[in-house]
Structures are given as structure tokens and as C-alpha cells.
Scaffold this motif. Structure first.
Motif, short mmCIF file in Angstrom:
data_model
loop_
_atom_site.label_atom_id
_atom_site.label_comp_id
_atom_site.label_asym_id
_atom_site.label_seq_id
_atom_site.Cartn_x
_atom_site.Cartn_y
_atom_site.Cartn_z
N LEU A 47 0.81 -1.22 0.00
CA LEU A 47 0.00 0.00 0.00
C LEU A 47 0.85 1.28 0.00
O LEU A 47 0.61 2.17 -0.84
CB LEU A 47 -0.97 -0.02 1.18
CG LEU A 47 -2.05 1.06 1.18
CD1 LEU A 47 -2.84 1.04 -0.13
CD2 LEU A 47 -3.00 0.87 2.37
N PRO A 48 1.84 1.43 0.88
CA PRO A 48 2.66 2.66 0.79
C PRO A 48 3.38 2.78 -0.54
O PRO A 48 3.47 3.88 -1.09
CB PRO A 48 3.66 2.49 1.96
CG PRO A 48 3.01 1.54 2.90
CD PRO A 48 2.22 0.60 2.05
N GLY A 73 -4.19 -6.19 -9.76
CA GLY A 73 -3.71 -5.96 -8.40
C GLY A 73 -4.01 -7.13 -7.48
O GLY A 73 -3.20 -7.48 -6.62
N ALA A 74 -5.18 -7.75 -7.67
CA ALA A 74 -5.53 -8.92 -6.86
C ALA A 74 -4.61 -10.11 -7.18
O ALA A 74 -4.13 -10.80 -6.29
CB ALA A 74 -6.99 -9.30 -7.09
N LEU A 75 -4.37 -10.33 -8.47
CA LEU A 75 -3.55 -11.49 -8.87
C LEU A 75 -2.09 -11.30 -8.50
O LEU A 75 -1.46 -12.19 -7.91
CB LEU A 75 -3.68 -11.72 -10.38
CG LEU A 75 -5.03 -12.23 -10.88
CD1 LEU A 75 -5.07 -12.23 -12.40
CD2 LEU A 75 -5.32 -13.62 -10.34
N ASN A 76 -1.51 -10.15 -8.84
CA ASN A 76 -0.08 -9.92 -8.64
C ASN A 76 0.30 -9.55 -7.22
O ASN A 76 1.45 -9.77 -6.81
CB ASN A 76 0.41 -8.82 -9.60
CG ASN A 76 0.49 -9.29 -11.04
OD1 ASN A 76 0.86 -10.42 -11.31
ND2 ASN A 76 0.12 -8.41 -11.95
N TRP A 184 -1.18 1.44 -9.80
CA TRP A 184 -2.56 0.94 -9.71
C TRP A 184 -2.61 -0.43 -9.06
O TRP A 184 -3.45 -0.69 -8.18
CB TRP A 184 -3.17 0.85 -11.11
CG TRP A 184 -3.25 2.16 -11.85
CD1 TRP A 184 -3.06 3.41 -11.33
CD2 TRP A 184 -3.53 2.33 -13.23
NE1 TRP A 184 -3.22 4.35 -12.30
CE2 TRP A 184 -3.51 3.73 -13.50
CE3 TRP A 184 -3.79 1.47 -14.29
CZ2 TRP A 184 -3.73 4.26 -14.75
CZ3 TRP A 184 -4.02 1.98 -15.56
CH2 TRP A 184 -3.99 3.37 -15.79
N GLN A 185 -1.72 -1.32 -9.46
CA GLN A 185 -1.78 -2.69 -8.97
C GLN A 185 -1.36 -2.78 -7.51
O GLN A 185 -1.98 -3.49 -6.72
CB GLN A 185 -0.90 -3.58 -9.83
CG GLN A 185 -1.39 -3.69 -11.27
CD GLN A 185 -0.61 -4.72 -12.06
OE1 GLN A 185 -0.38 -5.83 -11.61
NE2 GLN A 185 -0.22 -4.35 -13.27
N LEU A 186 -0.31 -2.06 -7.13
CA LEU A 186 0.13 -2.10 -5.74
C LEU A 186 -0.91 -1.49 -4.81
O LEU A 186 -1.16 -2.00 -3.72
CB LEU A 186 1.46 -1.35 -5.60
CG LEU A 186 2.68 -2.08 -6.17
CD1 LEU A 186 3.88 -1.15 -6.24
CD2 LEU A 186 3.02 -3.30 -5.33
#
Length: 316
Positions: A47-48, A73-76, A184-186
Motif C-alpha cells: 500500500l505505501p 492488483g488482486a492477482l499480482n 494501480w496494482q500495488l
């Protein structure tokens, strides 16, 4: 095209820095961070880092990319981190890393389905050699297998493999770079892990100076920079090339354990390191099948350039 070919070795080396960085995660976690807080650690990594990159990129998803960013984001990140930590805590001495090393083979199969890249005997053999080499490096004699741990380890590898291939298939929206895609993914993954961390592990632990420094390293160098390089590499290399860089993570962990933690390296481990590194190099030299370009918003083709596992636990 000549310029792309000339820059490919540089792209491979920069992308390789991501799994090399992930290979330091175990040493940092065991030496600096509070014990038994895998979900909190996953949240503090994702998140940070996502928010920092989002502030730098200053670009938000639009249209269908809100959904795509959430899925990737959920997968990676969001599913990958908790499954990885679950397997690491339930499996004996490095077995999670061995199960996770099937990732290159999963990517080869998924690339055939989602990218139209036909598997070759060379890529399959290289994947098997990489998994065998990793097993020699990290596997230790231990007790009975834990079914939940094995399933979680395989699911974490499958999650990251699917995320890698989908990242390649979907590409990026017009005018959006890998920095924004990583942000976006993180961010999405971190937001997914956050409520799970508080529900399962309770309030955050007290942090001393060492822990703060460890989390800063994990969030910035180990995650923000590394995932930016990783997604940059996915955009410029084939999905198979990128995933065959994965064995560099347990190899780095072994070297760090030897150099910084006083761990020994046996002849069997050195043989495994040579096999895994050779498979990594072979994965970059393999013939790259033509991949269909990812489809951008409104059917437009977005063209790109040609196309934690750690000791004893894998933590990216």
C-alpha cells in the motif's frame, strides 16, 4: 526494430533487478521486522509503495481499466502475498519455494491460451531445469507435508503467473507508462490485503527503529522500484522471458544468507544454483514466438516493444 534488439539486454538486466531485490526479503524480514505478521508486512509493502508511485505518476485508471487494475492488483499483489506467506509458514524448509518455482511452466501454458504463443520443448525443458535447480538450493529434509500449505504455494504461483500473462495481454492504456500501471496494482492489492490483515492479525505491532527501516526498504526499493521494473519488463519482453528471471530470487536469497547471515552453501546447493542460473539465461535466449499485441480501450491496439521466492520462505 534494430534499436529494440540492441536495448533488449539492458531491459533484461533492469527487469532482473526485481527478483534480485525480492531475494533480500527473507533476510530483512527475519532480522528487522516483527515476527509472525505476514499480512501486516504484505500490506506495508504494497500500500505505501502504491501510494508513492501513484503520487509520482499522477494518473488514475479510466473506464474499463478500473476493473482491469483491480484484477491485476488482486492477482499480482492482493492474492499473491497472503497465499505466499500462508504457504511459507505451513511448509517445511524451502518447500514453498520449490512449489512456487513451477511459475515459469505455468506462464508457458497460460501464454499459449491467452497470448497465442505455442509452447516449445525448449521452454518446457528450461522450466523443469529451473525448478530442479531451485529445489537443490532450498529444499531441506523435514516433516510431513501440509496439504493446505502445498495448495497455497501452488495457488500463489498460479496467481502471479496469471497476473503476469494478463498484464502482457492487456498492455497499458494509451499514454500510460509502467509507473502508473505498477501504482494501480500495488494500491489495489494493498487495499485488498489491509482489511484481511486487521481482521486476522489485529492491531498493528509496535515498531522500533529497525522495523521502521526494514519496512521503508521493503516498501520503496523492494516493492515500489522493483515492481515498476517488473511491469516495465513485461511490457518490453515476452511473458516467458520475464518469468524465467524468477529463479534469481532464491539464488539471491542463498547468497545473502551465506554472505550476511553466516549460512553455509553445500556442493549440492552450488550445483542447484548453477542449474537455476543456467535455466534463467536459457530462458532469455529462447526463440520468442510472435505474440498478438494487447487490445487497448475501444478496441485500439496498444503496441509495446517486442514483447519471494526466498530462503527458507519465498517472500517477494
Amino acid at each position: 526494430m534494430r534499436k529494440s534488439t540492441t536495448n533488449r539486454p539492458v531491459t533484461i538486466l533492469l527487469t532482473a533487478l526485481a527478483p534480485v531485490s525480492w531475494g533480500t526479503t527473507y533476510a530483512v524480514t527475519t532480522e528487522f521486522l516483527p515476527p509472525d505478521r505476514p499480512l501486516f508486512t504484505g500490506m506495508m509493502r504494497a500500500l505505501p509503495a502504491g501510494l508513492v508511485l501513484l503520487g509520482l505518476a499522477r494518473v488514475l485508471p479510466r473506464g474499463v481499466w478500473w476493473g482491469k487494475a483491480a484484477v491485476l492488483g488482486a492477482l499480482n499483489i492482493g492474492a499473491f502475498f497472503p497465499l505466499l506467506f500462508l504457504s511459507a509458514y505451513r511448509l517445511p524448509g524451502g518447500l514453498a519455494a520449490v512449489v512456487g518455482s513451477v511459475g515459469p511452466l505455468l506462464v508457458v501454458g497460460l501464454s499459449a491460451v491467452l497470448l497465442g504463443q505455442r509452447p516449445t520443448a525448449r521452454s518446457v525443458l528450461t522450466g523443469l531445469v529451473a525448478a530442479f535447480g531451485v529445489s537443490l538450493v532450498v529444499l531441506r529434509a523435514a516433516g510431513a507435508l501440509d496439504v493446505i500449505g502445498v495448495v497455497a504455494a501452488f495457488a500463489s504461483a498460479a496467481s502471479m503467473s496469471a497476473g503476469t500473462v494478463l498484464t502482457k495481454r492487456w498492455g497499458r492504456p494509451d499514454g500510460v507508462g509502467p509507473l502508473a500501471l505498477a501504482a494501480w496494482q500495488l494500491t489495489a492489492g494493498g487495499l485488498l490485503i489491509a482489511p484481511l490483515a486487521f481482521l486476522v492479525e489485529g492491531a498493528p505491532p509496535a515498531l522500533d527503529g529497525h522495523a521502521v527501516g526494514g519496512y521503508l526498504y521493503l516498501a520503496l526499493a523492494n516493492t515500489a522500484v522493483s515492481y515498476w521494473l517488473w511491469f516495465r519488463g513485461i511490457g518490453r519482453l515476452t511473458a516467458t522471458q520475464v518469468t524465467f528471471l524468477g529463479p534469481l530470487s532464491p539464488l539471491t536469497a542463498a547468497v545473502v544468507g551465506w554472505a550476511a547471515l553466516g549460512q553455509t552453501l553445500t556442493p549440492v546447493q552450488l550445483t542447484g544454483m548453477a542449474l537455476a542460473f543456467g535455466a534463467t539465461v536459457a530462458g532469455q535466449l529462447a526463440v520468442r514466438p510472435a505474440a498478438r499485441p494487447p487490445i487497448g480501450p475501444a478496441g485500439r491496439v496498444h503496441r509495446t516493444a517486442p514483447t519471494d521466492l526466498v530462503l527458507p520462505t519465498p517472500r517477494r
